[in-house]
Design an enzyme around this catalytic site. Structure first.
Site, PDB file in Angstrom:
ATOM      1  CB  CYS A 264      -0.891   0.101   1.170  1.00 28.69           C
ATOM      2  SG  CYS A 264      -1.968   1.474   1.273  1.00 28.69           S
TER       3      CYS A 264
ATOM      4  CG  HIS B  86      -6.992   2.485  -0.362  1.00 27.40           C
ATOM      5  ND1 HIS B  86      -7.277   1.396  -0.632  1.00 27.40           N
ATOM      6  CD2 HIS B  86      -6.006   2.590   0.719  1.00 27.40           C
ATOM      7  CE1 HIS B  86      -6.274   0.660  -0.134  1.00 27.40           C
ATOM      8  NE2 HIS B  86      -5.650   1.363   0.678  1.00 27.40           N
TER       9      HIS B  86
ATOM     10  N   GLY C  12      -2.546  14.589   4.310  1.00 24.93           N
ATOM     11  CA  GLY C  12      -3.445  15.046   5.453  1.00 24.93           C
ATOM     12  C   GLY C  12      -4.580  14.102   5.170  1.00 24.93           C
ATOM     13  CB  SER C  13      -7.791  14.194   7.008  1.00 26.13           C
ATOM     14  OG  SER C  13      -7.924  15.343   7.318  1.00 26.13           O
TER      15      SER C  13
ATOM     16  CG  HIS D 237       1.501   6.175   6.171  1.00 22.30           C
ATOM     17  ND1 HIS D 237       0.906   6.316   7.687  1.00 22.30           N
ATOM     18  CD2 HIS D 237       0.430   5.380   5.913  1.00 22.30           C
ATOM     19  CE1 HIS D 237      -0.072   5.940   8.057  1.00 22.30           C
ATOM     20  NE2 HIS D 237      -0.588   5.293   6.853  1.00 22.30           N
ATOM     21  N   GLY D 238       1.418   9.752   6.655  1.00 23.51           N
ATOM     22  CA  GLY D 238       0.231  10.525   6.718  1.00 23.51           C
ATOM     23  C   GLY D 238       0.084  11.189   8.167  1.00 23.51           C
ATOM     24  CB  ALA D 239      -2.871  13.105   9.147  1.00 23.90           C
ATOM     25  N   GLY D 240      -2.353  10.086  10.186  1.00 23.47           N
ATOM     26  CA  GLY D 240      -2.606   9.161  11.332  1.00 23.47           C
ATOM     27  C   GLY D 240      -3.757   9.400  11.934  1.00 23.47           C
TER      28      GLY D 240
END
Length: 386
Positions: A77, A150, A289-290, A312-315
């Site tokens: 992913c 996703h 981010g989101s 890998h992102g905001a979490g």
């Protein structure tokens, strides 16, 4: 680095404060630090939250063992980004582009009705028993988005250009491979009377199953990339359908669920990244981010303490169930609409992907200035969610 835990067999190095971690994720990090085959230390990224066996946003280096759950069920992913040469995109054209993408990219549990061209599939090379069983059905899955977090997002960059970002993984083929080898790992650990928690069951490198998992994991990583590439091609076609003269540049791809052989601190080890991105010095990456908040294109600093990794992102800041039960649908939808974003919050079941269910991306980025340098900020214009 913001904190360090030194009460376990190995240190746990945190890019957030210990008290900011949820208890479940902290317990999982402690389990990692006590694995007999874990190497040097455990690295925890600022977007971390509880996963299955291992926290999302964690990096585990091992010697002579691989842990299927430290890669995860969505093998390979990751995200890819592509720059257009457009500097402006009017809302009517943006809506038409999004509509065209939806017609060609199945989302959620949907697959293509017909098999896709086999040239999109990675070559079947080597011993791949589970992959070969799943190959025919995977022909209908390549180029599909899936569900959860996703997305396909159209963004406006601080460089002045319109960008496309795609986040997806290896679909059912990766899920099947992951579960197959996790079951094998659990069976082996019972036979060995291993002290390792079952959720972190491992396959030793002198086992035939180690090579089989390694081969099939890497196939799934390649499949996940092919999946994103095909969706990106469909997104490009949607753009050219509406704006024929558009051109595309600067494709970037980054997985965040994988294991790889790497050299760290003078030794060759297996680095498991679960919800974490490799960030070698000068290496491009993406930290979204989101929906409704900024994403970032970054270059890695090659920080040794993080095993050359970043978030890998905001979490997540709350579970999907809690988000659906507690967040206000009208408020979340209005907040996105007020920003002019074509969003995907329409029903209560969509609230698990509302911005309020995620951590503050600005805080996450502030916690990892030692890991990456921001190159381009990306503001969301429109998003498709699974």
């Amino acid at each position: 680095m913001k904190d360090i835990i030194e009460t376990e067999k190995l240190p746990i190095k945190l890019w957030l404060k210990e008290e900011e971690m949820e208890e479940g994720a902290l317990e999982q990090a402690r389990n990692l630090a006590n694995l007999p085959f874990a190497y040097k230390h455990i690295a925890i990224m600022p977007d971390t939250h509880q996963g299955y066996g291992m926290p999302i946003g964690a990096i585990l280096a091992t010697k002579r063992a691989i842990v299927p759950n430290a890669v995860g069920v969505d093998i390979g992913c990751g995200m890819c980004s592509l720059r257009t040469d457009l500097k402006h995109l009017e809302t009517p054209k943006l809506k038409k582009i999004m509509s065209a993408i939806r017609k060609t990219v199945p989302v959620g549990f949907r697959h293509h009705e017909n098999p896709q061209d086999e040239t999109w599939m990675p070559a079947l090379e080597g011993n791949l028993p589970v992959v070969k069983q799943q190959y025919e059905s995977a022909l209908n899955q390549v180029g599909t988005l899936g569900g959860g977090n996703h997305f396909i997002e159209i963004q406006k960059g601080s460089d002045g250009y319109i960008w496309i970002m795609v986040h997806s993984g290896s679909r059912n083929i990766g899920f099947t491979v992951a579960n197959h080898y996790n079951r094998i790992a659990k069976e082996k650990n019972k036979t060995m009377d291993s002290p390792v928690p079952q959720d972190l069951a491992f396959i030793p490198d002198d086992s035939d199953d180690f090579e089989l998992y390694w081969n099939e994991m890497n196939y799934c990583i390649d499949f996940a990339l092919a999946n994103r590439k095909l969706m990106m091609e469909r997104a490009k076609s949607a753009f050219t359908e509406i704006i024929p003269e558009v051109a595309f540049y600067d494709f970037i791809n980054k997985p965040h669920n994988f294991a790889s052989r790497e050299d760290h601190f003078g030794e060759s080890v297996l680095v498991h990244r679960k919800g974490a991105t490799r960030a070698r010095k000068g290496e491009w990456g993406m930290i979204p981010g989101s929906q409704g908040t900024r994403s970032y294109l970054v270059k890695g600093k090659g920080n040794a303490k993080s095993f050359e990794s970043c978030s890998h992102g905001a979490g997540r800041v709350m579970s999907r169930t809690k988000a659906r039960k507690t967040l206000d649908l009208k408020a979340e939808s209005k907040a996105l609409s007020d920003k002019g974003i074509l969003h995907a919050i329409r029903h209560r079941n969509d609230l698990d992907e509302a911005p309020s269910s995620y951590k503050d991306i600005d805080e996450v980025m502030a916690n990892q200035t030692s890991l990456v340098d921001v190159q381009i900020e990306l503001q969301p214009l429109a998003v498709i969610k699974g």
